[in-house]
Scaffold this motif. Structure first.
Motif, PDB file in Angstrom:
ATOM      1  N   SER A 241       0.823  -1.133  -0.165  1.00  0.00           N
ATOM      2  CA  SER A 241       0.126   0.029  -0.070  1.00  0.00           C
ATOM      3  C   SER A 241       0.809   1.143  -0.095  1.00  0.00           C
ATOM      4  N   ALA A 242       0.089   2.450  -0.360  1.00  0.00           N
ATOM      5  CA  ALA A 242       0.926   3.722  -0.370  1.00  0.00           C
ATOM      6  C   ALA A 242      -0.273   4.879  -0.455  1.00  0.00           C
ATOM      7  N   LEU A 244      -1.257   8.184  -1.800  1.00  0.00           N
ATOM      8  CA  LEU A 244      -1.047   8.964  -3.127  1.00  0.00           C
ATOM      9  C   LEU A 244      -1.797  10.560  -2.839  1.00  0.00           C
ATOM     10  N   ASP A 245      -1.325  11.276  -3.526  1.00  0.00           N
ATOM     11  CA  ASP A 245      -1.932  12.612  -3.605  1.00  0.00           C
ATOM     12  C   ASP A 245      -2.799  12.988  -4.471  1.00  0.00           C
ATOM     13  N   LEU A 246      -3.780  12.068  -4.413  1.00  0.00           N
ATOM     14  CA  LEU A 246      -4.788  12.149  -5.385  1.00  0.00           C
ATOM     15  C   LEU A 246      -6.090  11.945  -4.857  1.00  0.00           C
ATOM     16  N   PRO A 247      -7.365  12.405  -4.917  1.00  0.00           N
ATOM     17  CA  PRO A 247      -8.495  12.018  -4.289  1.00  0.00           C
ATOM     18  C   PRO A 247      -8.922  10.635  -4.526  1.00  0.00           C
ATOM     19  N   ALA A 248      -9.609  10.233  -3.588  1.00  0.00           N
ATOM     20  CA  ALA A 248      -9.919   8.797  -3.743  1.00  0.00           C
ATOM     21  C   ALA A 248     -10.983   8.594  -4.465  1.00  0.00           C
ATOM     22  N   ASP A 249     -11.758   9.274  -5.201  1.00  0.00           N
ATOM     23  CA  ASP A 249     -12.691   8.868  -5.987  1.00  0.00           C
ATOM     24  C   ASP A 249     -12.305   8.828  -7.434  1.00  0.00           C
ATOM     25  N   LEU A 250     -11.136   9.644  -7.782  1.00  0.00           N
ATOM     26  CA  LEU A 250     -10.471   9.431  -8.823  1.00  0.00           C
ATOM     27  C   LEU A 250      -9.434   8.113  -8.991  1.00  0.00           C
ATOM     28  N   ARG A 263     -10.181   6.895   1.831  1.00  0.00           N
ATOM     29  CA  ARG A 263     -10.083   8.183   1.824  1.00  0.00           C
ATOM     30  C   ARG A 263      -9.185   8.485   2.908  1.00  0.00           C
ATOM     31  N   VAL A 264      -8.233   9.477   2.694  1.00  0.00           N
ATOM     32  CA  VAL A 264      -7.431  10.121   3.951  1.00  0.00           C
ATOM     33  C   VAL A 264      -7.674  11.445   4.027  1.00  0.00           C
ATOM     34  N   ASP A 265      -7.832  12.273   3.063  1.00  0.00           N
ATOM     35  CA  ASP A 265      -8.800  13.503   3.140  1.00  0.00           C
ATOM     36  C   ASP A 265      -9.034  13.820   1.913  1.00  0.00           C
ATOM     37  N   ASP A 266      -9.388  15.162   1.499  1.00  0.00           N
ATOM     38  CA  ASP A 266     -10.120  15.556   0.083  1.00  0.00           C
ATOM     39  C   ASP A 266      -9.232  15.411  -0.781  1.00  0.00           C
ATOM     40  N   VAL A 267      -7.894  15.423  -0.446  1.00  0.00           N
ATOM     41  CA  VAL A 267      -6.855  15.325  -1.825  1.00  0.00           C
ATOM     42  C   VAL A 267      -5.885  14.229  -1.464  1.00  0.00           C
ATOM     43  N   ARG A 268      -6.073  13.300  -0.652  1.00  0.00           N
ATOM     44  CA  ARG A 268      -5.335  12.277  -0.742  1.00  0.00           C
ATOM     45  C   ARG A 268      -6.002  10.707   0.001  1.00  0.00           C
ATOM     46  N   CYS A 269      -5.333   9.932  -0.504  1.00  0.00           N
ATOM     47  CA  CYS A 269      -6.120   8.324  -0.363  1.00  0.00           C
ATOM     48  C   CYS A 269      -4.985   7.481  -0.226  1.00  0.00           C
ATOM     49  N   GLU A 270      -5.307   6.193   0.501  1.00  0.00           N
ATOM     50  CA  GLU A 270      -4.596   5.036   0.487  1.00  0.00           C
ATOM     51  C   GLU A 270      -4.710   4.181  -0.636  1.00  0.00           C
ATOM     52  N   PHE A 285       1.697   0.873  -9.230  1.00  0.00           N
ATOM     53  CA  PHE A 285       1.566   2.058  -8.637  1.00  0.00           C
ATOM     54  C   PHE A 285       2.033   3.251  -9.118  1.00  0.00           C
ATOM     55  N   THR A 286       3.093   3.068 -10.099  1.00  0.00           N
ATOM     56  CA  THR A 286       3.773   4.252 -10.757  1.00  0.00           C
ATOM     57  C   THR A 286       2.952   4.751 -12.009  1.00  0.00           C
ATOM     58  N   THR A 287       1.740   3.877 -12.320  1.00  0.00           N
ATOM     59  CA  THR A 287       1.011   4.255 -13.572  1.00  0.00           C
ATOM     60  C   THR A 287       0.255   5.510 -12.939  1.00  0.00           C
ATOM     61  N   PHE A 288      -0.099   5.498 -11.701  1.00  0.00           N
ATOM     62  CA  PHE A 288      -0.760   6.849 -11.401  1.00  0.00           C
ATOM     63  C   PHE A 288      -0.175   8.157 -11.344  1.00  0.00           C
ATOM     64  N   GLY A 289       1.173   8.062 -11.342  1.00  0.00           N
ATOM     65  CA  GLY A 289       1.731   9.333 -11.699  1.00  0.00           C
ATOM     66  C   GLY A 289       1.805  10.053 -10.515  1.00  0.00           C
ATOM     67  N   SER A 290       1.806   9.721  -9.399  1.00  0.00           N
ATOM     68  CA  SER A 290       1.791  10.613  -8.062  1.00  0.00           C
ATOM     69  C   SER A 290       2.627  10.473  -7.371  1.00  0.00           C
ATOM     70  N   PRO A 291       3.080  11.716  -6.180  1.00  0.00           N
ATOM     71  CA  PRO A 291       3.988  11.652  -5.390  1.00  0.00           C
ATOM     72  C   PRO A 291       3.262  10.436  -4.450  1.00  0.00           C
ATOM     73  N   MET A 292       4.195   9.641  -3.434  1.00  0.00           N
ATOM     74  CA  MET A 292       3.759   8.379  -2.668  1.00  0.00           C
ATOM     75  C   MET A 292       4.427   8.512  -1.513  1.00  0.00           C
TER      76      MET A 292
END
Length: 317
Positions: A241-242, A244-250, A263-270, A285-292
């Motif tokens: 797991s990691a 991600l700096d991305l919204p959970a619904d995305l 969901r972690v918060d409005d802009v991050r999720c696990e 994981f790298t396919t999401f292109g997000s900092p982790m």
């Protein structure tokens, strides 16, 4: 003039299209009289086919529900579709394997020789691919119970530890070889998504409900964008797991089958998911292109270091 039996089969074939046809139209297409059409209709009824009269303007005859199963009239493309579907459907529904084999044998037996050759050309053995992220199919009786409630627009009761919930089942959606129910939860007064599986416990109530307009995008978008849809982490050899700096619904919309999003918060999720190797999991994981951050376990962090070295070397080449 065609024989009575041949004419009756032609009449039945016309009625299986689902539309209402007038006696005059049927007589014209069969090149006979309206009186003969009435006799042929009675012949079909005696054989068990539910041919209904439709009165009033635009009336005529139609094939109603129930009664005997009409003979199948399939073209080449339909034959291919039926044969392939019967050979592969057990991958998304459990408990129908024997019925599939018997249905395939029955369909093949009644095919004309020319169509049988077409069907035999599409004899396949369905094997799962690791990239399909398969899941154990739900039991057929669970899907049958839920599907009947969806079709009849009748409430389902979901038993709970303290009190049961009433659900208005609207649609069944199959996504990533997993079955989901889209339903309105009367207790929460909101739409919800429920994953169907071995432990699904939904009781029919025979209580009708009124259909509601679905959210924008329809049932498919609702399933894909719902974070808490009952998914479980698939039993891969390597899971991690990691954050991600991305919204959970995305992330939920693009996560592979067998992944779990929290969901972690409005802009991050696990995001938790698995693969057949640690380096393969790192690639997912790298396919999401997000900092982790908060990457777990240590084997996944080591795989990221290895992937970074390989990618860096490739970029310098």
């Amino acid at each position: 003039m065609p024989s009575t039996s041949a004419r009756a089969l032609s009449l039945l074939s016309m009625l299986t299209a689902g539309s209402t046809l007038t006696g005059e139209e049927l007589a014209r297409r069969l090149d006979t009289s309206r009186r003969t059409v009435r006799r042929d209709v009675e012949t079909l009824r005696e054989l068990g086919y539910a041919v209904e009269p439709v009165k009033g303007a635009g009336g005529g005859y139609r094939l109603g529900p129930g009664g005997a199963l009409p003979p199948l009239v399939l073209d080449e493309e339909q034959v291919v579709a039926v044969v392939v579907a019967l050979q592969t459907s057990s991958s998304v529904l459990r408990g129908i394997e024997d019925a599939n084999r018997r249905a395939l044998a029955t369909v093949r037996q009644v095919m004309p020789r020319r169509l049988r050759r077409d069907a035999d050309a599409f004899t396949v053995t369905a094997l799962p691919n690791q990239w399909e992220f398969p899941a154990p199919p739900p039991p057929a009786d669970v899907v049958r119970t839920v599907g009947a409630a969806v079709r009849r627009r009748e409430l389902l009761r979901a038993p709970g530890p303290e009190e049961s919930r009433l659900l208005e089942p609207h649609h069944l959606v199959v996504w990533a070889a997993r079955w989901y129910l889209v339903a309105w939860d009367r207790a929460r007064q909101d739409w919800g998504v429920l994953r169907l599986g071995e432990d699904t416990d939904l009781e029919p109530t025979a209580v009708p409900f009124r259909e509601r307009p679905l959210p924008e995008g329809g049932p498919g978008a609702l399933v894909q964008g719902t974070v808490d849809r009952g998914d479980r982490l698939a039993p891969w050899p390597c899971t991690g797991s990691a954050v991600l700096d991305l919204p959970a619904d995305l992330v939920a919309r693009f996560a592979p089958g067998g992944a779990v999003v929290r969901r972690v918060d409005d802009v991050r999720c696990e995001l938790a998911m698995g693969a057949w190797s640690w380096i393969g999991l790192a690639g997912l994981f790298t396919t999401f292109g997000s900092p982790m951050t908060d990457v777990r376990p240590a084997q996944l962090r080591d795989a990221f270091a290895t992937a970074a070295a390989h990618l860096g070397a490739a970029a310098r080449d």
